[in-house]
Design a protein around this motif. Structure first.
Motif, short mmCIF file in Angstrom:
data_model
loop_
_atom_site.label_atom_id
_atom_site.label_comp_id
_atom_site.label_asym_id
_atom_site.label_seq_id
_atom_site.Cartn_x
_atom_site.Cartn_y
_atom_site.Cartn_z
N LEU A 1 -2.70 0.92 19.66
CA LEU A 1 -3.51 -0.08 19.01
C LEU A 1 -4.83 -0.76 19.56
N TYR B 1 -6.43 2.08 17.79
CA TYR B 1 -6.46 1.63 15.63
C TYR B 1 -7.78 0.38 15.76
N PHE C 1 1.08 -6.32 19.22
CA PHE C 1 1.87 -6.43 18.20
C PHE C 1 0.95 -4.81 17.35
N TYR C 2 2.32 -4.47 16.72
CA TYR C 2 1.62 -3.22 17.15
C TYR C 2 3.18 -2.19 16.30
N TYR D 1 6.10 3.72 10.45
CA TYR D 1 7.07 2.17 9.82
C TYR D 1 6.73 1.08 10.18
N ARG D 2 5.32 1.77 9.43
CA ARG D 2 4.58 0.03 8.61
C ARG D 2 5.06 -0.10 7.01
N GLN D 3 4.95 -2.11 6.68
CA GLN D 3 5.30 -1.94 5.74
C GLN D 3 7.48 -1.87 4.87
N GLY E 1 9.42 -4.03 6.80
CA GLY E 1 9.60 -5.06 7.25
C GLY E 1 9.62 -5.54 8.72
N ILE E 2 9.84 -4.37 9.37
CA ILE E 2 10.06 -4.22 10.91
C ILE E 2 8.81 -5.36 11.48
N GLY E 3 7.47 -5.60 11.11
CA GLY E 3 6.56 -6.27 11.20
C GLY E 3 7.30 -7.67 11.66
N THR E 4 7.66 -7.95 10.28
CA THR E 4 8.01 -8.88 9.82
C THR E 4 9.36 -9.87 10.73
N VAL F 1 -7.49 -11.61 16.19
CA VAL F 1 -7.57 -10.17 15.12
C VAL F 1 -9.08 -9.97 15.59
N ASN G 1 -10.28 -5.74 11.31
CA ASN G 1 -8.83 -5.63 10.80
C ASN G 1 -7.95 -6.89 9.87
N LYS H 1 -4.31 -11.06 6.89
CA LYS H 1 -3.61 -10.71 5.43
C LYS H 1 -2.26 -11.66 5.95
N TYR I 1 -1.04 -12.26 8.92
CA TYR I 1 -0.87 -13.52 9.42
C TYR I 1 -0.81 -14.50 8.47
C1 LIG Z 1 0.38 -5.91 11.28
C2 LIG Z 1 1.68 -5.33 11.64
C3 LIG Z 1 2.02 -5.46 12.95
C4 LIG Z 1 2.59 -5.35 10.48
O1 LIG Z 1 3.63 -4.63 10.03
P1 LIG Z 1 4.82 -4.15 9.33
O2 LIG Z 1 5.98 -3.58 9.83
O3 LIG Z 1 4.37 -2.97 8.23
O4 LIG Z 1 4.93 -5.51 8.85
P2 LIG Z 1 6.17 -5.88 7.53
O5 LIG Z 1 6.33 -4.13 7.03
O6 LIG Z 1 7.09 -6.95 7.82
O7 LIG Z 1 5.19 -6.15 6.57
C5 LIG Z 1 3.81 -5.78 6.03
C6 LIG Z 1 3.95 -6.07 4.37
O8 LIG Z 1 4.24 -5.74 3.22
C7 LIG Z 1 5.79 -6.14 3.12
N1 LIG Z 1 6.87 -5.73 3.19
C8 LIG Z 1 8.04 -6.00 3.79
N2 LIG Z 1 9.22 -5.08 3.74
C9 LIG Z 1 8.98 -4.06 3.13
C10 LIG Z 1 10.05 -3.40 2.78
N3 LIG Z 1 10.85 -2.75 2.94
N4 LIG Z 1 9.12 -2.33 1.67
C11 LIG Z 1 7.60 -2.83 1.26
N5 LIG Z 1 7.07 -3.37 1.85
C12 LIG Z 1 7.68 -4.36 2.63
C13 LIG Z 1 5.65 -7.09 3.64
O9 LIG Z 1 5.61 -8.17 2.40
C14 LIG Z 1 4.20 -6.97 4.22
O10 LIG Z 1 2.79 -7.88 2.63
P3 LIG Z 1 2.31 -9.13 3.25
O11 LIG Z 1 0.90 -8.28 4.09
O12 LIG Z 1 1.17 -8.81 2.05
O13 LIG Z 1 2.76 -9.84 4.42
C15 LIG Z 1 1.79 -3.44 11.36
O14 LIG Z 1 1.00 -3.43 10.37
C16 LIG Z 1 0.46 -2.90 12.33
O15 LIG Z 1 1.20 -2.60 13.24
N6 LIG Z 1 -0.57 -2.84 11.90
C17 LIG Z 1 -1.30 -2.13 12.71
C18 LIG Z 1 -2.12 -2.99 14.29
C19 LIG Z 1 -2.58 -4.61 14.26
O16 LIG Z 1 -2.76 -4.27 13.40
N7 LIG Z 1 -1.66 -5.39 15.02
C20 LIG Z 1 -1.97 -6.76 14.75
C21 LIG Z 1 -3.52 -6.53 15.60
S1 LIG Z 1 -3.69 -8.45 15.66
#
Ligand SMILES: CC(C)(COP(=O)(O)OP(=O)(O)OC[C@H]1O[C@@H](n2cnc3c(N)ncnc32)[C@H](O)[C@@H]1OP(=O)(O)O)[C@@H](O)C(=O)NCCC(=O)NCCS
Length: 180
Positions: A23, A26, A111-112, A117-119, A121-124, A147, A151, A156, A158
């Motif tokens: 993190l 990144y 948060f990482y 594995y992004r996008q 829904g895991i982050g949500t 933040v 980044n 976006k 949050y």
């Molecule tokens: C920020 C972070 C934690 C979000 O985690 P994530 O798992 O990608 O989050 P989600 O998948 O739940 O949501 C991300 C986006 O994907 C979309 N999404 C959720 N499920 C989805 C799916 N099944 N298919 C496609 N898109 C999806 C969401 O709508 C969301 O869009 P939004 O950002 O416009 O709201 C991640 O991108 C990350 O680790 N980034 C790098 C480190 C970082 O920036 N950390 C924060 C430090 S402050």
């Protein structure tokens, strides 16, 4: 195997050491204001002191089988924790203490999710678990997220979750978001 989620106890926090260091790397890669400030930031210098200094901690990981693929770390701390030196010797208050009702605040601190594995829904899921925990403290109404600059995708994310940009500190190095 599907993703599953586990809360991590105090004696096992080092399981997120590698992801915490990823993190920091990144965030440095995104930053255009003082990226070098990240050079001294690591699991030992950021996570451990924060965890030890907090009144309560919430660490949850996402796992794919045995592999940890993401984590969220939140805490409850005295608001005065957010005063003083940060990264450099600069003294700064992270927010106006008078704008906070009680003595303590909640913070989604780290948060990482691993890139692949992004996008999904895991982050949500992890964000919602953190918010459920933070909101379980009845007297604590003020929640913060800090933040680092550059980044924009995290900002976006949050904002989509209803956090609002409040102000910038440290010459724009950090954007402060709050829940109200
Ligand atoms: C920020 C972070 C934690 C979000 O985690 P994530 O798992 O990608 O989050 P989600 O998948 O739940 O949501 C991300 C986006 O994907 C979309 N999404 C959720 N499920 C989805 C799916 N099944 N298919 C496609 N898109 C999806 C969401 O709508 C969301 O869009 P939004 O950002 O416009 O709201 C991640 O991108 C990350 O680790 N980034 C790098 C480190 C970082 O920036 N950390 C924060 C430090 S402050």
């Amino acid at each position: 195997m599907g993703i599953h989620y586990e809360r991590i106890s105090d004696d096992n926090i080092s399981c997120v050491k590698d992801l915490c260091n990823e993190l920091m790397t990144y965030q440095k890669s995104k930053a255009h204001i003082h990226p070098e400030w990240f050079d001294n930031m690591s699991f030992e210098s950021r996570f451990i002191p924060s965890y030890k200094g907090a009144k309560a901690n919430f660490l949850m990981v996402a796992k794919d089988g045995d592999e940890i693929v993401g984590y969220t770390y939140s805490n409850i701390s005295n608001k005065t924790t957010y005063s003083g030196g940060f990264a450099t010797l600069k003294a700064v208050d992270f927010f106006d203490f008078n704008s906070v009702k009680g003595h303590e605040v909640g913070c989604l601190s780290q948060f990482y999710i691993k890139d692949s594995y992004r996008q999904r829904g895991i982050g949500t899921v992890l964000f919602n678990e953190s918010m459920n925990w933070l909101n379980s403290f009845e007297g604590i109404k003020d929640l913060f997220i800090f933040v680092s600059n550059g980044n924009n995708s995290a900002l976006k994310f949050y904002e989509e979750k209803s956090f609002k940009i409040s102000h910038e500190i440290l010459e724009g190095f950090i954007t402060v978001l709050r829940n109200s």
